[in-house]
Design a protein around this motif. Structure first.
Motif, PDB file in Angstrom:
ATOM      1  N   ASN A 126      54.649 110.701 -11.841  1.00 29.91           N
ATOM      2  CA  ASN A 126      55.490 110.499 -10.682  1.00 29.91           C
ATOM      3  C   ASN A 126      56.860 109.941 -11.041  1.00 29.91           C
ATOM      4  O   ASN A 126      57.636 109.612 -10.163  1.00 29.91           O
ATOM      5  CB  ASN A 126      54.819 109.546  -9.703  1.00 29.91           C
ATOM      6  CG  ASN A 126      53.550 110.173  -9.121  1.00 29.91           C
ATOM      7  OD1 ASN A 126      53.509 111.391  -8.922  1.00 29.91           O
ATOM      8  ND2 ASN A 126      52.556 109.342  -8.892  1.00 29.91           N
ATOM      9  N   ASN A 127      57.119 109.864 -12.275  1.00 30.81           N
ATOM     10  CA  ASN A 127      58.429 109.320 -12.673  1.00 30.81           C
ATOM     11  C   ASN A 127      59.559 110.203 -12.213  1.00 30.81           C
ATOM     12  O   ASN A 127      60.620 109.705 -11.783  1.00 30.81           O
ATOM     13  CB  ASN A 127      58.500 109.144 -14.195  1.00 30.81           C
ATOM     14  CG  ASN A 127      57.563 108.042 -14.679  1.00 30.81           C
ATOM     15  OD1 ASN A 127      57.293 107.091 -13.932  1.00 30.81           O
ATOM     16  ND2 ASN A 127      57.067 108.164 -15.899  1.00 30.81           N
ATOM     17  N   ALA A 128      59.359 111.453 -12.316  1.00 27.66           N
ATOM     18  CA  ALA A 128      60.418 112.395 -11.931  1.00 27.66           C
ATOM     19  C   ALA A 128      60.707 112.261 -10.441  1.00 27.66           C
ATOM     20  O   ALA A 128      61.874 112.247 -10.020  1.00 27.66           O
ATOM     21  CB  ALA A 128      59.985 113.820 -12.280  1.00 27.66           C
ATOM     22  N   ILE A 129      59.641 112.138  -9.625  1.00 26.12           N
ATOM     23  CA  ILE A 129      59.848 112.027  -8.181  1.00 26.12           C
ATOM     24  C   ILE A 129      60.562 110.720  -7.859  1.00 26.12           C
ATOM     25  O   ILE A 129      61.470 110.687  -7.012  1.00 26.12           O
ATOM     26  CB  ILE A 129      58.498 112.089  -7.460  1.00 26.12           C
ATOM     27  CG1 ILE A 129      57.774 113.399  -7.816  1.00 26.12           C
ATOM     28  CG2 ILE A 129      58.683 111.994  -5.947  1.00 26.12           C
ATOM     29  CD1 ILE A 129      58.556 114.655  -7.557  1.00 26.12           C
ATOM     30  N   GLN A 136      62.564 109.124  -9.786  1.00 25.85           N
ATOM     31  CA  GLN A 136      63.950 109.282 -10.213  1.00 25.85           C
ATOM     32  C   GLN A 136      64.734 110.126  -9.219  1.00 25.85           C
ATOM     33  O   GLN A 136      65.919 109.883  -8.977  1.00 25.85           O
ATOM     34  CB  GLN A 136      64.015 109.933 -11.609  1.00 25.85           C
ATOM     35  CG  GLN A 136      63.442 109.069 -12.717  1.00 25.85           C
ATOM     36  CD  GLN A 136      64.239 107.766 -12.875  1.00 25.85           C
ATOM     37  OE1 GLN A 136      65.468 107.723 -12.709  1.00 25.85           O
ATOM     38  NE2 GLN A 136      63.546 106.664 -13.197  1.00 25.85           N
TER      39      GLN A 136
END
Lengths: 190, 331
Positions: B2-5, B7
Motif C-alpha cells: 500500500n505504499n504506492a497508494i 504516496q
C-alpha cells in the motif's frame, strides 16, 4: 457528502449555469479548478499545459452547458478535461510519454516540508510512467481525486465493472513497480 | 503494497499556482461575459430575425387565410346559393304540385264520377232523357188536349147557346101551346132526356169550362129544368084533363109540330157537334163519345202527369247525384 446530496447540488448549479449565473460559474471554478488541474497535470506532465487545459475545461463548459444533458457535474468536468488532454496529446505526439516532475511540483506548491518525500514521489512518478495510460488515469481518478467507480466510468466512458477490474490490476501493477523501485533504491544505497 | 497508494494520496497537494487560478477565473468570467453578450446579441439578432420571419409568416398566413377565407366564403356562398336554389326549386315543385294536386284529384274525381255515371247511371240518364222526351210529348199532348178542350168547350158553348135558343123556342112553343092541345108523355120524356143529356154533357166539361160560362150554362140548365118541370106540371094537368076527356087519345099533329121542331133543333145541335142522331134525336151518343174521349185524354194526361211525377222524382235523384258531382266539380 452523500451521492444524493451531491446530485441535488449539481442539479441546482447546472440550472444556475444555464441561466448564465456568473456566481455559479465562479463557485464551480473555485470548487473544482484544483482537482481538474491535478488530473490534467498527471496526464500531461506540464504545469503550463495543465493550467491552459484547466482554463479551457471551464470555458468549454460554458459552451456546452446549454446543449448537453449533465447528471454528474464533476464527472463531466473530468470528461471535458480528459478529452482536451487527449486532443493535446494528439496534437503533439500520439506516443510521447509524459515525464512527471511530481517532486518539483509538490515542492513548488507545498514548500520545503515535502522535500523528504521527494525521493518516493520520484519513484512513484516513474512507476506511474511505466503504467498503461488508461490504468494510470484510473488510478489517479480513484486514489488522487477520490472519484467513485461510477464517476470514473462516466469520465472514461466505460462500465463500472471495467473500472473496478482495471483499477485492481492497475493498483497491483503500480505497487509492484513502486516496490521494485524502492527495493532497487535500497540496494543502491547499501 | 500500500505504499504506492499512500504516496498517491500525497499527490493531492499538487495544485496550480494562485496566479494561475486567478487568471483562470478571470478568463472564465471574461469568456462568460463574452458568451452572455454574444448570447444577448445573438438573441437580439435572433429576435429580430424571428420578428421578421414572424411578420413574414404572419403576412403569408394572413394572405393564405384571406385566400382560404375568400375561397371558403365563395364556396359557402355557392353552396348556400345552390341550397336555396334547390330549396326554391323544390318549393316551387311542391307548391305547383300542391296547386295541381287538388286539381288533379278533382279531375280524377270527375273522371271517376263520369265513369261511374256512365257505367252505373247510364241507363238512368237515358231513362231521364227518354222521360224528358215523354214529358215534352206529354206536354204537347196536354196542350193539344187543352186546345181541343177549349175548342170543344167553344163548340159546346156554341151548342148550348143554340140549345138555349132552341129551348127558348121550345119554351115559346110550349107556352104557345094551349093547355088543351095536350102533350104526350113520351115527347116530354124525350125532351127531359135530352136536357139530361145536355146536363151530363155539360158536367163533363164542367171543370174545363170557364166559370162565367159554367154559371151561364148552369143557369140555362136550371131554367130548362124549370121549363121541363113546368111542362111536366102542364102535362100532368093535361093528362088529368085528357083522362077526363071522352076519347082519351093523345093527340099528335100540329100540336106536336113544336116538339118536332124541338127535335129538329136538337138534331141540328147534335149534327153541329159532329154526332150522329137517330130519328127522334133521343140519344146523345156524340156527347157521351166526347165525354169518353175527354176521359181518355184525361187518362192520358193523368198517365203523363204520373209519368211526369216519376220523371220528376228520377230527375230529383239524378239532380241530387249530379249536384254531388257538381260539388266535386267545385262549380
Amino acid at each position: 457528502m452523500k451521492a444524493s446530496q451531491q446530485k441535488s447540488n449539481d442539479k441546482q448549479i447546472i440550472e444556475r449555469l444555464k441561466r448564465g449565473d456568473k456566481e455559479a460559474y465562479s463557485d464551480l471554478y473555485n470548487l473544482h479548478a484544483k482537482a481538474i488541474y491535478r488530473f490534467v497535470y498527471f496526464r500531461v506532465g506540464s504545469r503550463e499545459v495543465a493550467e491552459d487545459i484547466m482554463q479551457e475545461t471551464f470555458l468549454k463548459l460554458i459552451d456546452v452547458v446549454d446543449v448537453v444533458r449533465m447528471t454528474n457535474l464533476r464527472a463531466y468536468l473530468y470528461r471535458i478535461a480528459r478529452n482536451l488532454v487527449n486532443d493535446s496529446h494528439r496534437a503533439k505526439s500520439k506516443n510521447e510519454s509524459v515525464a512527471l516532475d511530481v517532486a518539483s511540483d509538490a515542492e513548488s506548491v507545498r514548500g520545503e516540508g515535502f522535500m523528504e518525500a521527494s525521493a518516493e514521489l520520484t519513484m512513484l512518478s516513474e512507476a506511474l510512467d511505466e503504467l498503461r495510460s488508461d490504468w494510470r488515469e484510473i488510478i489517479i481518478l480513484r486514489h488522487v481525486e477520490s472519484l467513485t467507480h461510477q464517476e470514473i466510468a462516466q469520465v472514461i466512458g466505460r462500465t463500472s465493472a471495467y473500472v473496478r477490474v482495471n483499477l485492481h490490476r492497475a493498483t497491483k501493477a503500480l505497487n509492484a513497480k513502486f516496490n521494485s523501485q524502492v527495493e532497487g533504491d535500497k540496494n543502491k544505497t547499501k | 503494497m500500500n505504499n504506492a497508494i499512500e504516496q498517491l494520496k500525497k499527490l493531492k497537494s499538487v495544485s496550480p499556482s494562485g496566479e494561475a487560478l486567478e487568471r483562470g477565473h478571470y478568463f472564465l468570467m471574461a469568456r462568460l461575459d463574452s458568451k452572455l453578450a454574444e448570447k444577448s446579441q445573438l438573441g437580439d439578432i435572433l429576435c429580430e430575425s424571428y420578428t421578421v420571419r414572424v411578420m413574414r409568416d404572419a403576412r403569408s398566413a394572413v394572405k393564405a387565410f384571406v385566400r382560404i377565407y375568400v375561397s371558403h366564403i365563395a364556396l359557402s356562398l355557392a353552396v348556400v346559393t345552390l341550397f336555396f336554389a334547390g330549396f326554391g326549386a323544390l318549393a316551387t315543385y311542391y307548391s305547383q304540385d300542391a296547386v295541381d294536386g287538388p286539381q288533379y284529384v278533382l279531375k280524377r274525381a270527375l273522371e271517376n264520377a263520369h265513369i261511374a255515371l256512365s257505367s252505373s247511371d247510364r241507363r238512368t240518364v237515358l231513362r231521364v232523357e227518354q222521360l224528358g222526351q215523354r214529358v215534352e210529348e206529354s206536354q204537347k199532348i196536354v196542350q193539344k188536349v187543352i186546345q181541343n178542350t177549349e175548342e170543344g168547350s167553344d163548340k159546346i158553348i156554341e151548342a148550348i147557346q143554340k140549345a138555349q135558343s132552341q129551348a127558348i123556342v121550345v119554351r115559346e112553343d110550349i107556352e104557345s101551346v094551349s093547355l088543351d092541345d095536350g102533350v104526350s108523355d113520351i115527347d116530354m120524356k124525350d125532351i127531359q132526356n135530352r136536357l139530361t143529356s145536355y146536363s151530363i154533357a155539360l158536367d163533363g166539361f164542367e171543370e174545363e169550362l170557364p166559370e162565367d160560362i159554367k154559371e151561364e150554362v148552369q143557369k140555362e140548365v136550371e131554367e130548362l129544368a124549370q121549363t121541363i118541370d113546368a111542362i111536366n106540371r102542364l102535362v100532368t094537368t093535361k093528362d088529368i084533363d085528357n083522362v077526363d076527356s071522352e076519347d082519351g087519345d093523345t093527340q099528335s099533329g100540329d100540336d106536336i109540330d113544336g116538339l118536332q121542331g124541338t127535335n129538329q133543333a136538337t138534331s141540328t145541335v147534335s149534327e153541329e157537334l159532329g154526332e150522329s142522331t137517330d130519328g127522334d134525336g133521343a140519344v146523345l151518343p156524340d156527347a157521351n163519345d166526347s165525354a169518353d174521349s175527354m176521359e181518355e185524354d184525361e187518362a192520358d194526361v193523368t198517365d203523363y202527369v204520373e209519368t211526369d211525377e216519376s220523371v220528376a222524382d228520377e230527375d230529383v235523384q239524378s239532380d241530387e247525384e249530379l249536384s254531388d258531382t257538381d260539388v266535386l266539380d267545385g262549380s
